[in-house]
Design a protein around this motif. Structure first.
Motif, PDB file in Angstrom:
ATOM      1  N   GLU A  10      39.076  38.504  31.218  1.00  0.00           N
ATOM      2  CA  GLU A  10      39.323  37.178  30.620  1.00  0.00           C
ATOM      3  C   GLU A  10      39.717  36.186  31.716  1.00  0.00           C
ATOM      4  O   GLU A  10      39.261  35.052  31.752  1.00  0.00           O
ATOM      5  N   GLN A  11      40.579  36.665  32.615  1.00  0.00           N
ATOM      6  CA  GLN A  11      41.085  35.799  33.691  1.00  0.00           C
ATOM      7  C   GLN A  11      40.247  35.881  34.965  1.00  0.00           C
ATOM      8  O   GLN A  11      40.525  35.190  35.937  1.00  0.00           O
ATOM      9  N   ASN A  12      39.256  36.773  34.991  1.00  0.00           N
ATOM     10  CA  ASN A  12      38.483  37.027  36.224  1.00  0.00           C
ATOM     11  C   ASN A  12      39.401  37.407  37.399  1.00  0.00           C
ATOM     12  O   ASN A  12      39.326  36.820  38.488  1.00  0.00           O
ATOM     13  N   GLN A  13      40.244  38.393  37.135  1.00  0.00           N
ATOM     14  CA  GLN A  13      41.202  38.807  38.171  1.00  0.00           C
ATOM     15  C   GLN A  13      41.273  40.327  38.269  1.00  0.00           C
ATOM     16  O   GLN A  13      41.102  41.036  37.271  1.00  0.00           O
ATOM     17  N   VAL A  14      41.572  40.791  39.468  1.00  0.00           N
ATOM     18  CA  VAL A  14      41.737  42.229  39.690  1.00  0.00           C
ATOM     19  C   VAL A  14      43.078  42.472  40.371  1.00  0.00           C
ATOM     20  O   VAL A  14      43.419  41.785  41.344  1.00  0.00           O
ATOM     21  N   THR A  15      43.839  43.422  39.841  1.00  0.00           N
ATOM     22  CA  THR A  15      45.117  43.771  40.448  1.00  0.00           C
ATOM     23  C   THR A  15      44.892  44.943  41.398  1.00  0.00           C
ATOM     24  O   THR A  15      44.310  45.961  41.019  1.00  0.00           O
ATOM     25  N   VAL A  16      45.362  44.761  42.627  1.00  0.00           N
ATOM     26  CA  VAL A  16      45.116  45.777  43.655  1.00  0.00           C
ATOM     27  C   VAL A  16      46.445  46.244  44.238  1.00  0.00           C
ATOM     28  O   VAL A  16      47.267  45.419  44.651  1.00  0.00           O
ATOM     29  N   ALA A  17      46.632  47.566  44.276  1.00  0.00           N
ATOM     30  CA  ALA A  17      47.842  48.116  44.907  1.00  0.00           C
ATOM     31  C   ALA A  17      47.525  48.363  46.376  1.00  0.00           C
ATOM     32  O   ALA A  17      46.578  49.072  46.700  1.00  0.00           O
ATOM     33  N   THR A  18      48.296  47.737  47.265  1.00  0.00           N
ATOM     34  CA  THR A  18      48.089  47.944  48.703  1.00  0.00           C
ATOM     35  C   THR A  18      49.373  48.502  49.310  1.00  0.00           C
ATOM     36  O   THR A  18      50.423  48.518  48.649  1.00  0.00           O
ATOM     37  N   GLU A  19      49.277  48.890  50.544  1.00  0.00           N
ATOM     38  CA  GLU A  19      50.449  49.405  51.266  1.00  0.00           C
ATOM     39  C   GLU A  19      51.565  48.369  51.297  1.00  0.00           C
ATOM     40  O   GLU A  19      52.736  48.694  51.371  1.00  0.00           O
ATOM     41  N   HIS A  20      51.177  47.090  51.252  1.00  0.00           N
ATOM     42  CA  HIS A  20      52.164  46.010  51.375  1.00  0.00           C
ATOM     43  C   HIS A  20      52.538  45.420  50.014  1.00  0.00           C
ATOM     44  O   HIS A  20      53.080  44.326  49.929  1.00  0.00           O
ATOM     45  N   GLY A  21      52.197  46.087  48.949  1.00  0.00           N
ATOM     46  CA  GLY A  21      52.552  45.587  47.617  1.00  0.00           C
ATOM     47  C   GLY A  21      51.320  45.242  46.798  1.00  0.00           C
ATOM     48  O   GLY A  21      50.186  45.431  47.241  1.00  0.00           O
ATOM     49  N   THR A  22      51.588  44.707  45.596  1.00  0.00           N
ATOM     50  CA  THR A  22      50.482  44.423  44.677  1.00  0.00           C
ATOM     51  C   THR A  22      49.873  43.058  44.963  1.00  0.00           C
ATOM     52  O   THR A  22      50.584  42.090  45.218  1.00  0.00           O
ATOM     53  N   ARG A  23      48.543  42.989  44.901  1.00  0.00           N
ATOM     54  CA  ARG A  23      47.871  41.697  45.098  1.00  0.00           C
ATOM     55  C   ARG A  23      47.005  41.388  43.886  1.00  0.00           C
ATOM     56  O   ARG A  23      46.412  42.297  43.296  1.00  0.00           O
TER      57      ARG A  23
END
Ligand SMILES: Cc1cc2nc3c(=O)[nH]c(=O)nc-3n(C[C@H](O)[C@H](O)[C@H](O)COP(=O)(O)OP(=O)(O)OC[C@H]3O[C@@H](n4cnc5c(N)ncnc54)[C@H](O)[C@@H]3O)c2cc1C
Length: 408
Positions: A85-98
């Protein structure tokens, strides 16, 4: 503001999507208006088809060798949530969530080994990922240090006789003996047991090809136990559905692949491998700004009802197509219908032996040393991107002929 093309996963499909997108944006003279971002678990294109091999050297290609000069942004992390709906992807990285936004998304997160719900599954090994193959190799090194002595130490059980199962079964002795040689020890006569749920191995092949496989397994002294499943694994053996116990400290699961679980973020029917059905442009019907490519996509390939299979030949082509179409979609150009129909299979059957089949009937075309040579030509050369970035970019056209075909 630049348009954002986000690609999840950089195996064969994602890698070629990214290159194809850049190439097409240059053709449209839109490169300055596009940002291509790739999210991948690590910094490599892993050559998965070779993970069963004797040596793991050279099985990973550094992505940034290609991405950096082409200004493709690589984010190392795990895509966890896709919000269409928002055209967004949540990504977990070594430096936190993006949180990454996209105008167009290519889902190319591939496939994983099918999980089987049996006691001791965590004790099995696999060749599904580089880490999995490395773990198997490390385990064999530990056994080699004790000269494979102890209950079941010199017996290898392979569960599942698909193409990968055949490859592991026919190559694992050579791998173990190479490790012994590296430790200045003499070769051992290992026992290899191949477990198959169906009544006969190789029933996905044409009759001649199946006969060839069965005969080869016999010649190579591989014990086949068909019509059974793996029911449990302990530190010293495998329990089968017919009650048999096989003493073994090395049980390798090769029971097949299922699509990446990210496919579950999209509505619509999935196929029995969990793959997303896409249209001829590789778009999802419900979200035309989302394309799927590679093992996560099911694409009809002809009017006979055949669709793409989880294989490099499809993944590479689907990637090239997806990158091309995503860019055309972003800049209002016509999309190109996917039109790759050929299908071959190449299997390694160990020393001096391999087999090539052609067509959807999987008709035997080459075997023995000739089959092996073709297999090696495909997996050690043709599925690698060209060393030179510019050549790789030129190879990213959807029309570039099927690599497997050019090997035959
Ligand atoms: C042992 C083995 C042997 C094989 N042999 C052959 C063969 O002989 N011939 C053939 O044609 N095919 C073969 N295959 C199948 C072939 O490897 C696959 O079809 C091909 O790798 C699929 O490419 P892909 O790009 O779709 O996915 P993958 O190669 O699986 O790549 C997916 C990428 O996405 C990343 N990823 C996944 N989830 C996420 C996430 N949530 N966030 C970020 N990144 C993510 C993964 O880490 C990976 O880098 C074999 C596979 C195996 C395992």
């Amino acid at each position: 503001m630049k348009k954002e093309l986000l690609i999840i996963g950089s195996g064969f499909a994602g890698f070629w999507s990214a290159l194809s997108a850049i190439r097409q944006s240059r053709e449209l003279k839109k490169e300055e208006e596009l940002q291509v971002t790739v999210v991948n678990r690590d910094e490599y294109l892993t050559i998965r088809p070779r993970l069963y091999e004797v040596s793991l050297e050279g099985l990973r290609v550094e992505l940034n060798k290609y991405f950096k000069p082409l200004h493709i942004k690589l984010i190392i992390g795990k895509a966890e949530i896709i919000n269409t709906e928002q055209n967004q992807v949540t990504v977990a990285t070594e430096h936190g969530t993006r949180l990454l936004s996209y105008d167009y998304l290519i889902l190319s997160s591939g496939s994983v080994l099918k999980a089987i719900n049996i006691p001791g599954i965590e004790k099995t090994f696999n060749v599904d990922t580089f880490n999995g193959a490395q773990k198997l190799e490390d385990h064999l090194v530990q056994l080699a240090k004790k000269n494979f002595s102890g209950d079941g130490a010199s017996t290898f059980v392979i569960a599942g006789s698909g193409l990968t199962g055949l490859e592991v079964a026919t190559v694992i002795r050579e791998k173990a003996n190479k490790i012994l040689a590296d430790h200045h020890q003499k070769p051992i006569d290992f026992k290899v047991v191949l477990i198959e749920k169906a009544e006969k191995v190789g029933n996905y092949y044409s009759e001649k090809a199946q006969d060839y496989v069965i005969e080869t397994l016999k010649t190579k002294d591989i014990t086949v136990i068909a019509g059974v499943t793996l029911d449990g694994v302990s530190h010293n053996g495998a329990r089968l559905s017919d009650g048999q116990f096989i003493a073994s400290q090395t049980v390798v699961s090769t029971v097949g692949l299922v699509a990446s679980s990210l496919s579950s973020f999209f509505k619509g029917e999935k196929d029995k491998q969990g793959r997303l059905h896409v249209n001829e442009y590789l778009q999802l019907e419900e979200h035309h700004n989302v394309l799927a490519a590679g093992d996560v996509a099911n694409v009809p390939v002809d009017s006979q009802g055949n669709s793409s299979v989880m294989a490099c030949q499809f993944s590479m082509f689907l990637g090239k197509w997806a990158g091309h179409n995503a860019v055309n979609g972003l800049f209002g150009q016509a999309l190109k219908p996917y039109n790759y129909t050929d299908y071959v299979t190449c299997v390694d059957l160990g020393q001096q032996d391999g087999m090539l089949t052609t067509g959807w009937e999987r008709t035997l075309l080459s075997s023995g040393i000739e089959g092996k040579t073709i297999k090696m030509e495909v997996t050690t050369k043709l599925i690698y991107p060209a060393e030179d970035v510019q050549t790789a970019l030129e190879d990213s056209y959807p029309e570039v002929p099927n690599v497997s075909q050019s090997a035959v």
